[in-house]
Structure formats: C-alpha cells, structure tokens
Design an enzyme around this catalytic site. Structure first.
Site, PDB file in Angstrom:
ATOM      1  N   THR A  88       0.837  -1.212   0.000  1.00 24.60           N
ATOM      2  CA  THR A  88       0.000   0.000   0.000  1.00 24.60           C
ATOM      3  C   THR A  88       0.865   1.252   0.000  1.00 24.60           C
ATOM      4  O   THR A  88       2.011   1.221   0.478  1.00 24.60           O
ATOM      5  CB  THR A  88      -0.912   0.007   1.253  1.00 24.60           C
ATOM      6  OG1 THR A  88      -1.439   1.327   1.452  1.00 24.60           O
ATOM      7  CG2 THR A  88      -0.155  -0.358   2.511  1.00 24.60           C
ATOM      8  N   ASP A  89       0.305   2.351  -0.483  1.00 22.35           N
ATOM      9  CA  ASP A  89       1.057   3.621  -0.435  1.00 22.35           C
ATOM     10  C   ASP A  89       1.218   4.122   1.002  1.00 22.35           C
ATOM     11  O   ASP A  89       2.042   5.017   1.252  1.00 22.35           O
ATOM     12  CB  ASP A  89       0.395   4.694  -1.321  1.00 22.35           C
ATOM     13  CG  ASP A  89      -1.006   5.096  -0.876  1.00 22.35           C
ATOM     14  OD1 ASP A  89      -1.568   4.457   0.042  1.00 22.35           O
ATOM     15  OD2 ASP A  89      -1.545   6.066  -1.451  1.00 22.35           O
ATOM     16  N   GLU A  90       0.447   3.550   1.937  1.00 26.05           N
ATOM     17  CA  GLU A  90       0.537   4.029   3.328  1.00 26.05           C
ATOM     18  C   GLU A  90       1.884   3.693   3.971  1.00 26.05           C
ATOM     19  O   GLU A  90       2.226   4.236   5.015  1.00 26.05           O
ATOM     20  CB  GLU A  90      -0.627   3.481   4.158  1.00 26.05           C
ATOM     21  CG  GLU A  90      -1.957   3.931   3.586  1.00 26.05           C
ATOM     22  CD  GLU A  90      -3.132   3.774   4.528  1.00 26.05           C
ATOM     23  OE1 GLU A  90      -2.931   3.819   5.742  1.00 26.05           O
ATOM     24  OE2 GLU A  90      -4.257   3.604   4.017  1.00 26.05           O
ATOM     25  N   TYR A 102      -1.656  -0.178  11.171  1.00 26.63           N
ATOM     26  CA  TYR A 102      -1.933  -0.864   9.893  1.00 26.63           C
ATOM     27  C   TYR A 102      -0.759  -0.691   8.938  1.00 26.63           C
ATOM     28  O   TYR A 102      -0.220  -1.661   8.399  1.00 26.63           O
ATOM     29  CB  TYR A 102      -3.220  -0.311   9.255  1.00 26.63           C
ATOM     30  CG  TYR A 102      -3.339  -0.618   7.777  1.00 26.63           C
ATOM     31  CD1 TYR A 102      -3.557  -1.920   7.325  1.00 26.63           C
ATOM     32  CD2 TYR A 102      -3.217   0.396   6.807  1.00 26.63           C
ATOM     33  CE1 TYR A 102      -3.639  -2.210   5.961  1.00 26.63           C
ATOM     34  CE2 TYR A 102      -3.303   0.110   5.445  1.00 26.63           C
ATOM     35  CZ  TYR A 102      -3.512  -1.190   5.033  1.00 26.63           C
ATOM     36  OH  TYR A 102      -3.590  -1.474   3.688  1.00 26.63           O
ATOM     37  N   LYS A 157       1.891  -3.449   7.372  1.00 29.95           N
ATOM     38  CA  LYS A 157       2.056  -3.648   5.928  1.00 29.95           C
ATOM     39  C   LYS A 157       3.512  -3.402   5.523  1.00 29.95           C
ATOM     40  O   LYS A 157       4.038  -4.048   4.615  1.00 29.95           O
ATOM     41  CB  LYS A 157       1.123  -2.716   5.152  1.00 29.95           C
ATOM     42  CG  LYS A 157      -0.349  -3.063   5.211  1.00 29.95           C
ATOM     43  CD  LYS A 157      -0.717  -4.385   4.557  1.00 29.95           C
ATOM     44  CE  LYS A 157      -0.636  -4.338   3.049  1.00 29.95           C
ATOM     45  NZ  LYS A 157      -1.116  -5.607   2.432  1.00 29.95           N
TER      46      LYS A 157
HETATM   47  N1  LIG Z   1      -8.526  -0.889   0.009  1.00 27.42           N
HETATM   48  C1  LIG Z   1      -7.548  -0.108  -0.416  1.00 27.42           C
HETATM   49  O1  LIG Z   1      -7.761   1.063  -0.727  1.00 27.42           O
HETATM   50  C2  LIG Z   1      -6.139  -0.655  -0.519  1.00 27.42           C
HETATM   51  C3  LIG Z   1      -5.147   0.149  -1.091  1.00 27.42           C
HETATM   52  C4  LIG Z   1      -3.855  -0.369  -1.240  1.00 27.42           C
HETATM   53  C5  LIG Z   1      -3.584  -1.661  -0.820  1.00 27.42           C
HETATM   54  N2  LIG Z   1      -4.570  -2.409  -0.250  1.00 27.42           N
HETATM   55  C6  LIG Z   1      -4.241  -3.780   0.160  1.00 27.42           C
HETATM   56  O2  LIG Z   1      -5.032  -4.643  -0.631  1.00 27.42           O
HETATM   57  C7  LIG Z   1      -5.369  -5.816   0.089  1.00 27.42           C
HETATM   58  C8  LIG Z   1      -6.867  -6.034   0.083  1.00 27.42           C
HETATM   59  O3  LIG Z   1      -7.511  -4.906   0.684  1.00 27.42           O
HETATM   60  P1  LIG Z   1      -9.094  -4.837   0.785  1.00 27.42           P
HETATM   61  O4  LIG Z   1      -9.463  -3.409   0.862  1.00 27.42           O
HETATM   62  O5  LIG Z   1      -9.716  -5.694  -0.258  1.00 27.42           O
HETATM   63  O6  LIG Z   1      -9.325  -5.506   2.224  1.00 27.42           O
HETATM   64  P2  LIG Z   1     -10.552  -6.322   2.813  1.00 27.42           P
HETATM   65  O7  LIG Z   1     -10.502  -6.119   4.270  1.00 27.42           O
HETATM   66  O8  LIG Z   1     -11.811  -5.993   2.079  1.00 27.42           O
HETATM   67  O9  LIG Z   1     -10.205  -7.841   2.452  1.00 27.42           O
HETATM   68  C9  LIG Z   1      -9.193  -8.548   3.135  1.00 27.42           C
HETATM   69  C10 LIG Z   1      -9.471 -10.026   2.971  1.00 27.42           C
HETATM   70  O10 LIG Z   1      -8.389 -10.744   3.588  1.00 27.42           O
HETATM   71  C11 LIG Z   1      -8.946 -11.815   4.345  1.00 27.42           C
HETATM   72  N3  LIG Z   1      -8.013 -12.135   5.451  1.00 27.42           N
HETATM   73  C12 LIG Z   1      -7.649 -11.326   6.502  1.00 27.42           C
HETATM   74  N4  LIG Z   1      -6.801 -11.972   7.313  1.00 27.42           N
HETATM   75  C13 LIG Z   1      -6.628 -13.224   6.765  1.00 27.42           C
HETATM   76  C14 LIG Z   1      -5.857 -14.358   7.161  1.00 27.42           C
HETATM   77  N5  LIG Z   1      -5.137 -14.354   8.286  1.00 27.42           N
HETATM   78  N6  LIG Z   1      -5.896 -15.464   6.364  1.00 27.42           N
HETATM   79  C15 LIG Z   1      -6.648 -15.472   5.226  1.00 27.42           C
HETATM   80  N7  LIG Z   1      -7.392 -14.431   4.823  1.00 27.42           N
HETATM   81  C16 LIG Z   1      -7.390 -13.313   5.581  1.00 27.42           C
HETATM   82  C17 LIG Z   1     -10.273 -11.288   4.850  1.00 27.42           C
HETATM   83  O11 LIG Z   1     -11.159 -12.335   5.232  1.00 27.42           O
HETATM   84  C18 LIG Z   1     -10.757 -10.500   3.639  1.00 27.42           C
HETATM   85  O12 LIG Z   1     -11.502 -11.309   2.754  1.00 27.42           O
HETATM   86  C19 LIG Z   1      -4.772  -5.637   1.487  1.00 27.42           C
HETATM   87  O13 LIG Z   1      -3.532  -6.291   1.518  1.00 27.42           O
HETATM   88  C20 LIG Z   1      -4.583  -4.131   1.600  1.00 27.42           C
HETATM   89  O14 LIG Z   1      -3.531  -3.816   2.477  1.00 27.42           O
HETATM   90  C21 LIG Z   1      -5.827  -1.939  -0.085  1.00 27.42           C
END
Ligand SMILES: NC(=O)c1ccc[n+]([C@@H]2O[C@H](COP(=O)([O-])OP(=O)(O)OC[C@H]3O[C@@H](n4cnc5c(N)ncnc54)[C@H](O)[C@@H]3O)[C@@H](O)[C@H]2O)c1
Length: 345
Positions: free
Chosen positions: A129-131, A157, A161
């Site tokens: 993530t950019d964070e 968080y 990450k």
């Molecule tokens: N949402 C954003 O804007 C954003 C931006 C940049 C990066 N990301 C990254 O993208 C990824 C997905 O983000 P998102 O927004 O879809 O999140 P989300 O919370 O909607 O989905 C996360 C998923 O991971 C699963 N999960 C969590 N812990 C787990 C474990 N121990 N074992 C197996 N599964 C597990 C959850 O059940 C869920 O389905 C993350 O890694 C996040 O850091 C998100």
C-alpha cells in the site's frame, strides 16, 4: 498453458474484484482463493462463481502452514492480498494486524519458496500500500511518493504492511525468490466493506443518516478504481521485474471534503448531512502516488478512475445493491460503528 494462481484474501473488496477481473481476462487460468473469512471477507461477493471449474475457494488462515503448503504445490503464481486492512481498527487493536499482515506474509513466503522440492510456487506478488510511505505535507503539492521514497508508516496498519513489504524484499535478496511488490493508493468500487469512507457515506445517506467527516476534511487521498488496481496487479504479475516495487495510483487526488461534497451532490443531499467528528489519531495528511514507473516500464496507466463518471457508477452500485450492504452492515459492523463514531450506522 493453464495457469493456476493462488490468491489470498479473495473474499474481500479488492480480492473479489480481482477474481472476476482475472477470470474475465485470462480465460485459460484457474484461481484458488484462500481466505479465512474475517469480518470483511464475504463469500457472497463471489457466490455466482460456485461450481465454476476455474474457481476454487479454500477457507483457511494464511498463518497456518499446514493449510498453505499444499496449496503452494498446486500454484504456479501467487498474489497475496489477504490482510487486516482498516486503519481505524488497527488503532483500536493492533495485534491482529501484526499476526495476519506480518506473520501471515512470512508464512506464505516460506511456503512459496519451499514448494515443489525447492523450485518454488512461481512469481509471488505482494499487494502492499502507499501508506508505507507515511504522509506528505499539504503545503507541498509538488511532492509525490516514488518507489524510492523512504518508508515511514504512521499507523499500526501501515507499520504492519511495511513489515510485510520488507519481508518480501528480504525474500528476494536473501533467497533470490521471484517476488514483486505493488504499492497502491486508495481504491473505490463495488463490494467494498462499508466501514471505508465511500460505501460508508453512500449507505448512510441512503438510510438518511449523517456522514461522519474526520477533522477539517482537508486530508488528501489519491483515488483509484479497483479495476485499474486489478489490471495493475495482473500487469506486474505478468511483466514486472523480480525484486522490484511498483507504485500504482489513480492520478486522482481529492480532499475528503471534496469527496464528501461530490457524494452529497450525486445523491441529491445537502451539506447539513455532514457530521464533523474528532480526527483519526495520527491521521496522515496527504498521499500522492507517482506511478510513472508502471507507465514507462510496463505500459500500464489508470483508465477507469476519472471522476465524475467512476465515482457516479460506484455510488450507483451501492444504490442498486442495497440488500448486499444491508446484510453486511447488520452484522458485526454495527458494534464497531457505535464504538468508532458514537452512533448507530
Ligand atoms: N482498500 C484499499 O484502498 C487498498 C489500497 C492499497 C492496498 N490495499 C491492500 O489490498 C489488500 C486487500 O484490501 P481490501 O481493501 O480488499 O481488504 P478487505 O478487508 O476488504 O479484504 C481482506 C481479505 O483478507 C482476508 N483475510 C484477513 N486476514 C486473513 C488471514 N489471516 N488469512 C486469510 N485471509 C485473511 C479477509 O477475510 C478478507 O476477505 C490488502 O492487503 C490491503 O492492504 C488496499
């Protein structure tokens, strides 16, 4: 050649969009989706794929080597998205973030490296993530994060990450693993858990409830449509260079106030629906992504993120899918919302 991709976190927001994106765009690929179904994991997001021979769901924890190792034997590529993903929750309780995001990532890296008698499970893409870069000052609109920007995470968080991000780097340098990392900005689109700002605000307004706006509302985020992110991850999986990091962004910077006003306008609501709330602890001021490496090296550019169209179609998705978010909101989310904002959501 049929390709078998192991995806982690496929029942979440980005993961479920990624499953659809890959199945639609790579007709000869199969996906195994490993997801523990935490509060934000929702198998309903992919219910229509049940019985599809190209898709398999495995309920399990990325921290559990006994679950992970056999799946790596089947895979010839890994996209790791599973994570605890919400900053506010990490402020309330950081431990699950360290466990899933750090320990879980290392478990996957170890299993991927040892698979197939040490030949490995193919390319491993870590969705970071950019964070991890921390925060930019509002007074310096000329600055943007590049892949060389020092990592200075500010929330639990982001710190967890960053741990994952650095472990992926170490796996490349120490073991020569084929690891590539993406760092993306804020995503929007369908199936986002309604604790995140866009679905939270839209669904609150549909229930005629106010929207809680943090602090002075001047915090800036770079918004990218989830399909642009999915395309970026797929591009990196297929064309990225091992050991490299690629920033992915929407080239779409907006303050939270601007975002809020845009949503109110689309939904025909007045500014009286804004409820200012105390700012998030340690709230990063501005994220801005320089994604020129993706453009220059891999030919990827965001093409679906421009507003107002992309925001309007996302708002429309939540308006049209009331039963989806009503079911999600009536679950564990209610208790969290009351704790966070002091009112029912
Ligand atoms: N949402 C954003 O804007 C954003 C931006 C940049 C990066 N990301 C990254 O993208 C990824 C997905 O983000 P998102 O927004 O879809 O999140 P989300 O919370 O909607 O989905 C996360 C998923 O991971 C699963 N999960 C969590 N812990 C787990 C474990 N121990 N074992 C197996 N599964 C597990 C959850 O059940 C869920 O389905 C993350 O890694 C996040 O850091 C998100």
């Amino acid at each position: 050649m049929t390709r078998t991709l192991l995806l982690t976190g496929g029942c979440g927001f980005i993961g479920s969009n990624f499953v659809r994106f890959v199945l639609a765009n790579r007709p000869d690929w199969r996906i195994i989706n490993l997801d523990v179904l935490s509060y934000s994991g929702n198998p309903e997001n992919l219910a229509d794929l049940e019985g599809d021979p190209r898709y398999r769901f495995v309920k399990g924890d990325i921290c559990d080597m006994d679950t992970v190792a056999p799946l790596m034997e089947e895979a010839d590529g890994v996209v790791h998205m599973a994570a605890e993903s919400h900053v506010d929750r990490s402020i309330m309780d950081s431990k699950p973030f360290v466990v899933s995001n750090v320990l879980g990532t290392q478990t996957l890296l170890d299993a991927a490296r040892r698979a197939k008698g040490g030949k490995g499970a193919g390319r491993f893409v870590l969705v970071s993530t950019d964070e991890v870069y921390g925060s930019l000052p509002l007074e310096r609109p000329d600055l943007r994060f590049t892949e060389e920007t020092p990592l200075q995470p500010n929330s639990p968080y982001a710190a967890s990450k960053t741990g994952a991000d650095l472990l992926a780097r170490a796996a490349f340098h120490t073991f020569g693993m084929d690891v590539v990392t993406t760092r993306c900005s804020n995503n929007f689109g369908p199936y986002q858990f309604p604790e995140k700002v866009i679905p939270l605000f839209v669904t609150n307004l549909m229930e005629n409830q106010q929207v809680p706006l943090y602090g002075d509302g001047k915090n800036v985020r770079d918004w990218i449509h989830v399909d642009d992110h999915c395309e970026g991850v797929l591009t990196v999986l297929e064309k990225g260079r091992a050991g490299e990091v690629y920033n992915i962004g929407g080239d779409n910077e907006r303050s939270n106030l601007e975002l809020t006003h845009a949503i109110l306008d689309i939904m025909g609501k007045g500014k009286d629906m804004i409820r200012p709330v105390q700012d998030r602890l340690g709230h990063d001021r501005r994220y801005a992504i320089d994604a020129s490496k993706m453009a220059n090296e891999l030919g990827w550019r965001p093409s679906r993120s421009a507003w107002p169209d992309a925001l309007e179609s996302t708002v429309r998705w939540y308006v049209d899918n009331r039963s989806w978010w009503q079911r999600v909101k009536s679950g564990a989310y209610r208790e969290y919302y009351a704790k966070q904002y002091g009112a029912k959501g």
